[in-house]
Design a protein around this motif. Sequence first.
Motif, PDB file in Angstrom:
ATOM      1  N   ASP A 287       0.836  -1.193   0.000  1.00 30.08           N
ATOM      2  CA  ASP A 287       0.000   0.000   0.000  1.00 30.08           C
ATOM      3  C   ASP A 287       0.875   1.248   0.000  1.00 30.08           C
ATOM      4  O   ASP A 287       2.003   1.245   0.500  1.00 30.08           O
TER       5      ASP A 287
ATOM      6  N   CYS B  71       2.177   2.826   3.544  1.00 25.62           N
ATOM      7  CA  CYS B  71       2.107   1.577   4.298  1.00 25.62           C
ATOM      8  C   CYS B  71       3.132   1.618   5.421  1.00 25.62           C
ATOM      9  O   CYS B  71       3.938   2.546   5.508  1.00 25.62           O
TER      10      CYS B  71
ATOM     11  N   TYR C 170      -3.721   4.124  -1.458  1.00 30.20           N
ATOM     12  CA  TYR C 170      -4.658   3.649  -0.436  1.00 30.20           C
ATOM     13  C   TYR C 170      -5.773   4.668  -0.236  1.00 30.20           C
ATOM     14  O   TYR C 170      -5.538   5.877  -0.206  1.00 30.20           O
TER      15      TYR C 170
ATOM     16  N   PRO D 131      -7.170  -0.421  -0.573  1.00 25.44           N
ATOM     17  CA  PRO D 131      -6.383  -0.049  -1.749  1.00 25.44           C
ATOM     18  C   PRO D 131      -7.277   0.318  -2.925  1.00 25.44           C
ATOM     19  O   PRO D 131      -8.408  -0.179  -3.042  1.00 25.44           O
TER      20      PRO D 131
ATOM     21  N   TYR E 262       1.222  -9.449  -2.396  1.00 27.26           N
ATOM     22  CA  TYR E 262       0.670  -8.161  -1.998  1.00 27.26           C
ATOM     23  C   TYR E 262       0.584  -8.188  -0.481  1.00 27.26           C
ATOM     24  O   TYR E 262       0.012  -9.110   0.108  1.00 27.26           O
TER      25      TYR E 262
ATOM     26  N   THR F 145      -0.507  -6.212   3.112  1.00 32.55           N
ATOM     27  CA  THR F 145      -1.428  -5.169   3.555  1.00 32.55           C
ATOM     28  C   THR F 145      -1.881  -5.408   4.988  1.00 32.55           C
ATOM     29  O   THR F 145      -1.653  -6.484   5.558  1.00 32.55           O
TER      30      THR F 145
ATOM     31  N   HIS G 243      -5.452  -0.002   9.318  1.00 31.94           N
ATOM     32  CA  HIS G 243      -4.285   0.075   8.446  1.00 31.94           C
ATOM     33  C   HIS G 243      -3.234   1.042   8.999  1.00 31.94           C
ATOM     34  O   HIS G 243      -3.554   2.118   9.490  1.00 31.94           O
TER      35      HIS G 243
END
Length: 457
Positions: A188, A191, A211, A216, A233, A235, A240
Amino acid sequence: MAAIRNRIAGRALAPGDRLPSIRGLAATAGVSPSTVVEAYDRLAAEGLIRPQRGSGFYVSHAAPPPLKLADAETPKARAVDPFWVSRQSLDAEDGTLKPGCGWLPAEWMPNEALRRAIRSLARSDDAMLAYYGHTRGSNALRRLLLGRLAEEGVAASPEQLMLTNTSTQALDLVCRFLLRPGDTVLIDDPCYFNFQALLKAHQVKVIGVPYTPAGPDVATFEALLSAERPRLYITNSALHNPTGATLSPQVAHRLLNAAAANDTVIVEDDIFADFEPEPTTRLAALDGLHHVIRIGSFSKTLSASVRCGYIAARADWVEGLVDLQIATNFGGPSPVSSEIIAHMLAGGFYRKHMEELRRRLVRARRETADRLARLGITPWLSPRGGFNLWCRLPEGLDSGEVAQAAVAEGVVFAPGNVFSVSQTAGSFMRFNVAHMGDPRIYDVLARALERRHYPEF
């Protein structure tokens, strides 16, 4: 020449490896064969590669330089990169204020309960205190974790769960298991900054997915899957990091469908899950651990000193990951740490502890947002829980410059671009609301605003 040097320095080309043919590289790079010949000859003159008559060019057997993850003179002088906040926070002197760190204050943690668990463990038999850990980790803790997974709809078998030393080690094992240098990984944007740092060590291509408050950007995610064929991927579904956003069910279903169609594995880091007031959508629950690997730990909720992580995944992958952990760690995590955490999770203590933490954090988020608002600093969204506020600074203020200036005043902030692959978050900063009670933090921010309006100040 630079591209070949970088591939050798990054271990994508090892000593003895054959370089692409002159015509092949010329076609790939869109240059003439004579340009490739000139580059190869110059690299050979430097001793980096060697020609072999009738066979081509090969990487020399001289040892390559050590893998370098960042350039720095001293921790404070180094560039504000994904390692900067970690080093400033972990190595901070006594008295340093750390609103940019990623953990709760010591006084918020269940220290007396930890002491009781440690005293209880001290009465264990000698084997518990002296031997290596079981290859899959403590059976008691694994049973508790399987029960917690079942509560959220993840029907995992004992063969699908293993313990690790930390959630960072869990992610590192997954990367070692599934990735090779040069593979593509999506993360992301923004992130958690240590995802970037860890992936750099694995020498992979990292691409950010913008994001949004619901997760996302799905259209970008789908386009990148098609164009880049990423292997992984990575995440957070719940709360988050750094934004505090939570994945919506609609976005979750589209992510899973797209990833499955392109054979991309999703790593779901669920380390903040217990800070949610009520559970929300989890990719591992929707997917059933087919294309999703769940990792997590209790370092944010119980102790960052007594640490233990876990991996839940397909049984055949867990079998391979167990072997990999033996090779790199000789056994599972510390039996002492595992049993302490199992002791803390058993019974009703942990539930009550988390209820109290959530109550304290509601107040801290509200108070922090109010005090930041007086300085013109506004949250990107209001998170459902957790201790992070992702905030936009007033126009014209660069969070990296603020962070560098604040360190000199004994305050460690987390500037936006350490979280951003694309370096597009310079106007943002992540604040840990549990560490925002000291008025000196707001004084430092106020002085940064003064300097913006009055540069000579």
